[in-house]
Design a protein around this motif. Sequence first.
Motif, PDB file in Angstrom:
ATOM      1  N   LYS A 225       0.826  -1.204   0.000  1.00  0.00           N
ATOM      2  CA  LYS A 225       0.000   0.000   0.000  1.00  0.00           C
ATOM      3  C   LYS A 225       0.862   1.255   0.000  1.00  0.00           C
ATOM      4  O   LYS A 225       0.554   2.246  -0.696  1.00  0.00           O
ATOM      5  CB  LYS A 225      -0.949   0.001   1.201  1.00  0.00           C
ATOM      6  CG  LYS A 225      -1.790   1.255   1.351  1.00  0.00           C
ATOM      7  CD  LYS A 225      -2.660   1.539   0.140  1.00  0.00           C
ATOM      8  CE  LYS A 225      -3.836   0.601   0.053  1.00  0.00           C
ATOM      9  NZ  LYS A 225      -4.794   1.024  -1.015  1.00  0.00           N
ATOM     10  N   ALA A 226       1.944   1.262   0.786  1.00  0.00           N
ATOM     11  CA  ALA A 226       2.851   2.419   0.790  1.00  0.00           C
ATOM     12  C   ALA A 226       3.424   2.663  -0.598  1.00  0.00           C
ATOM     13  O   ALA A 226       3.516   3.807  -1.056  1.00  0.00           O
ATOM     14  CB  ALA A 226       3.963   2.210   1.809  1.00  0.00           C
ATOM     15  N   ASN A 227       3.795   1.587  -1.289  1.00  0.00           N
ATOM     16  CA  ASN A 227       4.311   1.724  -2.650  1.00  0.00           C
ATOM     17  C   ASN A 227       3.215   2.168  -3.622  1.00  0.00           C
ATOM     18  O   ASN A 227       3.448   2.997  -4.493  1.00  0.00           O
ATOM     19  CB  ASN A 227       4.942   0.418  -3.114  1.00  0.00           C
ATOM     20  CG  ASN A 227       6.359   0.238  -2.602  1.00  0.00           C
ATOM     21  OD1 ASN A 227       7.119   1.205  -2.514  1.00  0.00           O
ATOM     22  ND2 ASN A 227       6.738  -0.980  -2.257  1.00  0.00           N
ATOM     23  N   ASP A 228       2.024   1.616  -3.468  1.00  0.00           N
ATOM     24  CA  ASP A 228       0.910   2.017  -4.328  1.00  0.00           C
ATOM     25  C   ASP A 228       0.577   3.504  -4.155  1.00  0.00           C
ATOM     26  O   ASP A 228       0.123   4.156  -5.099  1.00  0.00           O
ATOM     27  CB  ASP A 228      -0.342   1.187  -4.019  1.00  0.00           C
ATOM     28  CG  ASP A 228      -0.221  -0.254  -4.488  1.00  0.00           C
ATOM     29  OD1 ASP A 228       0.704  -0.554  -5.278  1.00  0.00           O
ATOM     30  OD2 ASP A 228      -1.050  -1.075  -4.057  1.00  0.00           O
ATOM     31  N   ASN A 229       0.799   4.020  -2.946  1.00  0.00           N
ATOM     32  CA  ASN A 229       0.494   5.416  -2.652  1.00  0.00           C
ATOM     33  C   ASN A 229       1.661   6.366  -2.948  1.00  0.00           C
ATOM     34  O   ASN A 229       1.633   7.521  -2.550  1.00  0.00           O
ATOM     35  CB  ASN A 229       0.075   5.571  -1.191  1.00  0.00           C
ATOM     36  CG  ASN A 229      -1.297   4.974  -0.914  1.00  0.00           C
ATOM     37  OD1 ASN A 229      -2.015   4.597  -1.829  1.00  0.00           O
ATOM     38  ND2 ASN A 229      -1.659   4.875   0.355  1.00  0.00           N
ATOM     39  N   GLY A 230       2.680   5.872  -3.625  1.00  0.00           N
ATOM     40  CA  GLY A 230       3.811   6.720  -4.006  1.00  0.00           C
ATOM     41  C   GLY A 230       5.162   6.109  -3.709  1.00  0.00           C
ATOM     42  O   GLY A 230       6.091   6.231  -4.494  1.00  0.00           O
ATOM     43  N   GLY A 231       5.284   5.471  -2.551  1.00  0.00           N
ATOM     44  CA  GLY A 231       6.538   4.807  -2.206  1.00  0.00           C
ATOM     45  C   GLY A 231       7.739   5.726  -2.260  1.00  0.00           C
ATOM     46  O   GLY A 231       8.813   5.353  -2.733  1.00  0.00           O
ATOM     47  N   GLY A 232       7.577   6.941  -1.733  1.00  0.00           N
ATOM     48  CA  GLY A 232       8.641   7.924  -1.830  1.00  0.00           C
ATOM     49  C   GLY A 232       9.766   7.766  -0.829  1.00  0.00           C
ATOM     50  O   GLY A 232      10.691   8.577  -0.811  1.00  0.00           O
ATOM     51  N   ASP A 233       9.728   6.734  -0.015  1.00  0.00           N
ATOM     52  CA  ASP A 233      10.763   6.520   1.003  1.00  0.00           C
ATOM     53  C   ASP A 233      10.914   5.022   1.216  1.00  0.00           C
ATOM     54  O   ASP A 233      10.087   4.222   0.769  1.00  0.00           O
ATOM     55  CB  ASP A 233      10.347   7.207   2.308  1.00  0.00           C
ATOM     56  CG  ASP A 233      11.516   7.477   3.235  1.00  0.00           C
ATOM     57  OD1 ASP A 233      12.647   7.000   2.963  1.00  0.00           O
ATOM     58  OD2 ASP A 233      11.328   8.174   4.259  1.00  0.00           O
ATOM     59  N   ASN A 234      11.999   4.652   1.905  1.00  0.00           N
ATOM     60  CA  ASN A 234      12.142   3.256   2.324  1.00  0.00           C
ATOM     61  C   ASN A 234      11.031   2.923   3.309  1.00  0.00           C
ATOM     62  O   ASN A 234      10.594   3.772   4.084  1.00  0.00           O
ATOM     63  CB  ASN A 234      13.484   3.028   3.005  1.00  0.00           C
ATOM     64  CG  ASN A 234      14.696   3.475   2.175  1.00  0.00           C
ATOM     65  OD1 ASN A 234      15.672   3.939   2.740  1.00  0.00           O
ATOM     66  ND2 ASN A 234      14.633   3.335   0.865  1.00  0.00           N
ATOM     67  N   ILE A 235      10.597   1.673   3.294  1.00  0.00           N
ATOM     68  CA  ILE A 235       9.460   1.229   4.107  1.00  0.00           C
ATOM     69  C   ILE A 235       9.868   0.015   4.917  1.00  0.00           C
ATOM     70  O   ILE A 235      10.357  -0.974   4.359  1.00  0.00           O
ATOM     71  CB  ILE A 235       8.259   0.841   3.232  1.00  0.00           C
ATOM     72  CG1 ILE A 235       7.970   1.903   2.171  1.00  0.00           C
ATOM     73  CG2 ILE A 235       7.034   0.566   4.084  1.00  0.00           C
ATOM     74  CD1 ILE A 235       7.409   1.328   0.883  1.00  0.00           C
ATOM     75  N   THR A 236       9.662   0.076   6.219  1.00  0.00           N
ATOM     76  CA  THR A 236       9.884  -1.094   7.071  1.00  0.00           C
ATOM     77  C   THR A 236       8.722  -1.260   8.020  1.00  0.00           C
ATOM     78  O   THR A 236       8.268  -0.294   8.645  1.00  0.00           O
ATOM     79  CB  THR A 236      11.206  -0.986   7.864  1.00  0.00           C
ATOM     80  OG1 THR A 236      12.290  -0.878   6.946  1.00  0.00           O
ATOM     81  CG2 THR A 236      11.417  -2.207   8.746  1.00  0.00           C
ATOM     82  N   VAL A 237       8.240  -2.493   8.138  1.00  0.00           N
ATOM     83  CA  VAL A 237       7.082  -2.818   8.952  1.00  0.00           C
ATOM     84  C   VAL A 237       7.368  -4.067   9.764  1.00  0.00           C
ATOM     85  O   VAL A 237       7.862  -5.060   9.219  1.00  0.00           O
ATOM     86  CB  VAL A 237       5.843  -3.078   8.059  1.00  0.00           C
ATOM     87  CG1 VAL A 237       4.666  -3.557   8.885  1.00  0.00           C
ATOM     88  CG2 VAL A 237       5.468  -1.837   7.271  1.00  0.00           C
ATOM     89  N   VAL A 238       7.082  -4.029  11.047  1.00  0.00           N
ATOM     90  CA  VAL A 238       7.092  -5.204  11.917  1.00  0.00           C
ATOM     91  C   VAL A 238       5.735  -5.271  12.601  1.00  0.00           C
ATOM     92  O   VAL A 238       5.279  -4.268  13.163  1.00  0.00           O
ATOM     93  CB  VAL A 238       8.213  -5.168  12.962  1.00  0.00           C
ATOM     94  CG1 VAL A 238       8.108  -6.368  13.902  1.00  0.00           C
ATOM     95  CG2 VAL A 238       9.590  -5.131  12.305  1.00  0.00           C
ATOM     96  N   VAL A 239       5.064  -6.426  12.547  1.00  0.00           N
ATOM     97  CA  VAL A 239       3.754  -6.591  13.162  1.00  0.00           C
ATOM     98  C   VAL A 239       3.815  -7.757  14.141  1.00  0.00           C
ATOM     99  O   VAL A 239       4.180  -8.884  13.765  1.00  0.00           O
ATOM    100  CB  VAL A 239       2.673  -6.850  12.108  1.00  0.00           C
ATOM    101  CG1 VAL A 239       1.289  -6.934  12.775  1.00  0.00           C
ATOM    102  CG2 VAL A 239       2.660  -5.772  11.029  1.00  0.00           C
ATOM    103  N   ILE A 240       3.450  -7.482  15.387  1.00  0.00           N
ATOM    104  CA  ILE A 240       3.432  -8.499  16.434  1.00  0.00           C
ATOM    105  C   ILE A 240       1.992  -8.660  16.911  1.00  0.00           C
ATOM    106  O   ILE A 240       1.380  -7.680  17.358  1.00  0.00           O
ATOM    107  CB  ILE A 240       4.339  -8.113  17.614  1.00  0.00           C
ATOM    108  CG1 ILE A 240       5.795  -7.953  17.141  1.00  0.00           C
ATOM    109  CG2 ILE A 240       4.254  -9.151  18.731  1.00  0.00           C
ATOM    110  CD1 ILE A 240       6.718  -7.316  18.180  1.00  0.00           C
ATOM    111  N   SER A 241       1.466  -9.868  16.812  1.00  0.00           N
ATOM    112  CA  SER A 241       0.098 -10.132  17.249  1.00  0.00           C
ATOM    113  C   SER A 241       0.104 -11.167  18.353  1.00  0.00           C
ATOM    114  O   SER A 241       0.853 -12.153  18.297  1.00  0.00           O
ATOM    115  CB  SER A 241      -0.746 -10.643  16.060  1.00  0.00           C
ATOM    116  OG  SER A 241      -0.811  -9.694  15.036  1.00  0.00           O
ATOM    117  N   LYS A 242      -0.776 -10.959  19.323  1.00  0.00           N
ATOM    118  CA  LYS A 242      -0.905 -11.922  20.411  1.00  0.00           C
ATOM    119  C   LYS A 242      -1.821 -13.057  20.009  1.00  0.00           C
ATOM    120  O   LYS A 242      -2.653 -12.911  19.143  1.00  0.00           O
ATOM    121  CB  LYS A 242      -1.435 -11.228  21.673  1.00  0.00           C
ATOM    122  CG  LYS A 242      -0.417 -10.268  22.276  1.00  0.00           C
ATOM    123  CD  LYS A 242      -0.928  -9.603  23.530  1.00  0.00           C
ATOM    124  CE  LYS A 242      -1.297 -10.613  24.591  1.00  0.00           C
ATOM    125  NZ  LYS A 242      -0.183 -11.463  25.024  1.00  0.00           N
TER     126      LYS A 242
END
Length: 242
Positions: A225-242
Amino acid sequence: MRIVAKTDKGNVRDSNQDAYAVGEFSDEVVWSVVCDGMGGAAGGNIASALAVKVISDKINASYRNQMRDSSIKNMLDSALTAANIEVFDFAEAQPDLRGMGTTVVCAIVRDNQAYIAHAGDSRAYVINNGNIRQITTDHSMVQDLLLRGKITPEEAEHHPNKNIITRAVGVNKAIEIDFEQIDLEDDDTLLICTDGLSNYVSNDEMLELMSDGKHYAFADRLVKKANDNGGGDNITVVVISK
């Protein structure tokens, strides 16, 4: 607990100056560190990678199952302070790297608690039952203006100085670190990200992408989604779910 992560250079940048690491000590204890480097391509890459290594090594060497809350806070403070010294000293020794630094968000999740230390404008959020709450407060010029009532939240979204941060690992000899300890419910999800996500994906979009409970897909979806919306920067995501 479940943890997924992804990093991507985005659509505009030639290199990825973000870095991250994740790990677990048991089914009920996981950790993550996310950094967004700055200071030119070489400097940003070095700062973020070095900070992630130092912090990860400190956590792995120091964590104990029976640690008290105060001990975890002290451990994270020590880890981020050590990273600050390493990055600062490395830059001082090489004139072409002077001024390099990195944001950092570091989290340990144990049972129903999250311990979060950070500096800069990378963020941590908690998502639960259609609600999203930002846990960290940006250390940035725009955030300072917002807190002082000089600009509105709408003006902050598109402010020309949005990328200027007021704290970072490695820029000065000493660093001030913010710490948050929060309670987590059984269905809470902790999202840690760089501004390549938060600047390009709205809170509503984050919620929509994470609404179906398909945890394994969250990181991929958010980066896409970040890339679809322009992706003007590096993107890093970490998701932790219980």
